[in-house]
Design an enzyme around this catalytic site. Structure first.
Site, PDB file in Angstrom:
ATOM      1  N   TYR A 143     -11.232  -3.027 -13.320  1.00  0.00           N
ATOM      2  CA  TYR A 143     -11.217  -2.551 -14.574  1.00  0.00           C
ATOM      3  C   TYR A 143     -12.683  -2.894 -15.881  1.00  0.00           C
ATOM      4  O   TYR A 143     -12.353  -1.798 -16.259  1.00  0.00           O
ATOM      5  CB  TYR A 143      -9.812  -2.535 -15.018  1.00  0.00           C
ATOM      6  CG  TYR A 143      -8.775  -1.819 -14.530  1.00  0.00           C
ATOM      7  CD1 TYR A 143      -8.473  -1.180 -13.198  1.00  0.00           C
ATOM      8  CD2 TYR A 143      -7.648  -0.944 -15.461  1.00  0.00           C
ATOM      9  CE1 TYR A 143      -7.558  -0.926 -12.962  1.00  0.00           C
ATOM     10  CE2 TYR A 143      -6.504   0.077 -15.298  1.00  0.00           C
ATOM     11  CZ  TYR A 143      -6.764  -0.143 -13.949  1.00  0.00           C
ATOM     12  OH  TYR A 143      -5.246   0.418 -13.722  1.00  0.00           O
ATOM     13  N   LYS A 194      -6.741  -7.109  -0.616  1.00  0.00           N
ATOM     14  CA  LYS A 194      -7.553  -6.628   0.522  1.00  0.00           C
ATOM     15  C   LYS A 194      -8.547  -7.550   1.062  1.00  0.00           C
ATOM     16  O   LYS A 194      -9.363  -7.475   1.158  1.00  0.00           O
ATOM     17  CB  LYS A 194      -8.405  -4.963   0.442  1.00  0.00           C
ATOM     18  CG  LYS A 194      -6.955  -4.356   0.334  1.00  0.00           C
ATOM     19  CD  LYS A 194      -6.538  -3.559   1.468  1.00  0.00           C
ATOM     20  CE  LYS A 194      -7.251  -3.154   2.246  1.00  0.00           C
ATOM     21  NZ  LYS A 194      -7.030  -2.044   3.462  1.00  0.00           N
ATOM     22  N   ASP A 227      -2.046  -2.229   0.977  1.00  0.00           N
ATOM     23  CA  ASP A 227      -1.610  -0.888   2.383  1.00  0.00           C
ATOM     24  C   ASP A 227      -0.899  -1.495   2.815  1.00  0.00           C
ATOM     25  O   ASP A 227       0.434  -0.864   2.846  1.00  0.00           O
ATOM     26  CB  ASP A 227      -3.335  -0.913   2.940  1.00  0.00           C
ATOM     27  CG  ASP A 227      -3.398  -1.557   4.018  1.00  0.00           C
ATOM     28  OD1 ASP A 227      -3.562  -2.945   4.095  1.00  0.00           O
ATOM     29  OD2 ASP A 227      -4.100  -1.425   4.637  1.00  0.00           O
ATOM     30  N   ASP A 251      -1.333  -1.179 -10.575  1.00  0.00           N
ATOM     31  CA  ASP A 251      -1.491  -0.142 -11.003  1.00  0.00           C
ATOM     32  C   ASP A 251      -0.314   0.937  -9.874  1.00  0.00           C
ATOM     33  O   ASP A 251      -0.088   2.300 -10.349  1.00  0.00           O
ATOM     34  CB  ASP A 251      -2.953   0.383 -11.525  1.00  0.00           C
ATOM     35  CG  ASP A 251      -3.085   1.602 -11.979  1.00  0.00           C
ATOM     36  OD1 ASP A 251      -1.822   2.108 -12.710  1.00  0.00           O
ATOM     37  OD2 ASP A 251      -3.811   2.427 -12.082  1.00  0.00           O
ATOM     38  N   ASP A 255       3.631   2.212  -9.861  1.00  0.00           N
ATOM     39  CA  ASP A 255       3.831   3.861  -9.828  1.00  0.00           C
ATOM     40  C   ASP A 255       4.780   4.076  -8.750  1.00  0.00           C
ATOM     41  O   ASP A 255       5.973   4.491  -8.903  1.00  0.00           O
ATOM     42  CB  ASP A 255       2.286   4.324 -10.037  1.00  0.00           C
ATOM     43  CG  ASP A 255       2.188   4.712 -10.934  1.00  0.00           C
ATOM     44  OD1 ASP A 255       2.851   3.927 -12.152  1.00  0.00           O
ATOM     45  OD2 ASP A 255       1.921   5.862 -10.832  1.00  0.00           O
TER      46      ASP A 255
HETATM   47  C1  IPM Z   1      -0.893   1.791 -16.467  1.00  0.00           C
HETATM   48  C2  IPM Z   1      -1.343   3.447 -16.987  1.00  0.00           C
HETATM   49  C3  IPM Z   1      -2.961   2.166 -16.999  1.00  0.00           C
HETATM   50  C4  IPM Z   1      -3.831   2.021 -16.203  1.00  0.00           C
HETATM   51  C5  IPM Z   1      -4.227   3.566 -17.968  1.00  0.00           C
HETATM   52  C6  IPM Z   1      -3.062   4.918 -19.179  1.00  0.00           C
HETATM   53  C7  IPM Z   1      -5.205   3.253 -18.568  1.00  0.00           C
HETATM   54  O1  IPM Z   1      -2.201   4.223 -15.528  1.00  0.00           O
HETATM   55  O2  IPM Z   1      -0.453   1.050 -17.616  1.00  0.00           O
HETATM   56  O3  IPM Z   1      -0.548   1.489 -15.398  1.00  0.00           O
HETATM   57  O4  IPM Z   1      -4.457   1.952 -15.555  1.00  0.00           O
HETATM   58  O5  IPM Z   1      -3.172   0.698 -16.154  1.00  0.00           O
HETATM   59 MG    MG Z   2      -0.064   2.957 -13.890  1.00  0.00          MG
END
Ligand code: IPM
Ligand code: MG
Length: 361
Positions: A143, A194, A227, A251, A255
């Site tokens: 990042y 990884k 993975d 990240d 999700d």
């Molecule tokens: C998260 C989001 C952020 C990230 C974005 C909005 C920059 O997806 O907090 O998970 O990638 O960290």
């Molecule tokens: Mg995210």
């Protein structure tokens, strides 16, 4: 009376709508616990860019730094999608906040409320009772790594460059958080990287192994390739207690885990540094497709505020109450659209807020 200074950053899309419900919960906590939340509101993301020319102004950043806790909504939206200058994108405001405050430890609890076990895309028995804590490194990795950019190639064509980099010190400080958290929970850490293809992953594995041997041998440590971790999360998610991972894998994996809990609209997060205010934000994005309709799920934002109570404001008891009220509202059958299933009562954003406040009593 104790006064807590809160910096509220609703952001874009559904941010302002869900934050309105957080405000109601804040008011309840004030009344119930005799504290005062001194709330200052600022702009972050696309709305900040439109009004102030930058996704996070120096002034807002300074105010956030001086607060006791930063409570954020979400950033981004199609209006700003075309922006190729990364410094001006809505996300840059959030990244600046994380980086500038050195909020390196992102805690993302993925818990399945019993009432929602049937809303998961996985079978009930795989997710009922699920309780995973992601410890995501948040201030380093790809990042922020340099060099980065898009460059013209001498012979024509272009190249996009990002750099994954981690120092041993960065790995050690986030690993400490994961091991400390594991000691207060199930006593197990899976460290995901990884190492099979990346040097930064190999260093990660070596440093985690070393720290574990030296200081945390009471915690059970397993290394897992990122993975495979993704695969195991949808195969048998309850095998995990704490998942320690870097910025990018964290990240993505969080999700995926969010969906196990019924909806991305359920996951809160806390981003902590070494002292200073924490940043509290839902894991979900700004949901531009439903923004402005008043139908978004405010639970992730409300649970994020509960984390602020626990980690920044020393009000763990109030945090427990808010979390129990969310659970109660769900048990009553209240569902926003993202969680809706047969036999349940569909409510809008405010309706969910009503249900949670009613449960708070
Ligand atoms: C998260 C989001 C952020 C990230 C974005 C909005 C920059 O997806 O907090 O998970 O990638 O960290
Ligand atoms: Mg995210």
């Amino acid at each position: 009376m104790t006064t807590h200074n809160i910096m509220l950053l609703p952001g874009d899309g559904i941010g302002p709508e869900i934050m309105a419900q957080v405000r109601r919960v804040m008011a309840w906590v004030e009344g119930a616990y005799g504290v005062i939340f001194n709330v200052d509101e600022g702009l972050i993301g696309g709305c900040a860019y439109d009004a102030e020319g930058v996704p996070l102004s120096d002034e807002t950043l300074a105010k956030a730094k001086a607060s006791d806790a930063i409570v954020m909504g979400c950033v981004g939206g199609p209006k700003w999608d075309g922006k190729t200058d990364y410094d001006k994108r809505p996300e840059a405001g959030l990244l600046r906040l994380r980086k500038d405050l050195d909020l390196f430890a992102n805690l993302r609890p993925a818990m399945c409320f019993d009432a929602l076990a049937d809303a998961s895309s996985l079978k009930r028995d795989l997710v009922a009772g699920l309780d995973i804590l992601f410890v995501r490194e948040l201030a380093g990795g790809v990042y922020f790594g340099e060099p980065r950019g898009i460059e013209e190639l001498p012979g024509g064509g272009r190249i996009g460059i990002n750099t994954q980099r981690y120092t041993d010190a960065e790995i050690i400080r986030i690993s400490r958080v994961a091991f400390d958290m594991a000691r207060k929970r199930g006593g197990r850490v899976h460290s995901a990287e990884k190492a099979n293809v990346m040097e930064a992953g190999l260093l990660w594995r070596e440093e985690v192994t070393k720290l574990h041997a030296e200081e945390y041998s009471d915690v059970k440590l397993e290394h897992i390739l990122a993975d495979n971790c993704a695969m195991q999360l949808v195969k048998a998610p309850k095998q995990f207690d704490v998942i320690l991972t870097d910025n990018l894998f964290g990240d993505i994996l969080s999700d995926a885990a969010a969906m196990l809990t019924g909806s991305l609209g359920m996951l809160p997060s806390a981003s902590l540094g070494d002292g200073g205010p924490g940043l509290y934000e839902p894991v979900h994005g700004s949901a531009p497709d439903i923004a402005g309709q008043g139908i978004a799920n405010p639970i992730a934002a409300i649970l994020s505020f509960a984390m602020a109570l626990r980690y920044s404001l020393n009000m763990g008891d109030a945090a427990d109450k808010v979390e129990a009220a969310v659970s109660e509202a769900l048990a009553q059958g209240l569902r926003t659209g993202d969680l809706m299933s047969e036999g349940m009562t569909e409510v809008n954003t405010e309706g969910m807020g009503d249900g949670i406040l009613k449960a708070l009593g």
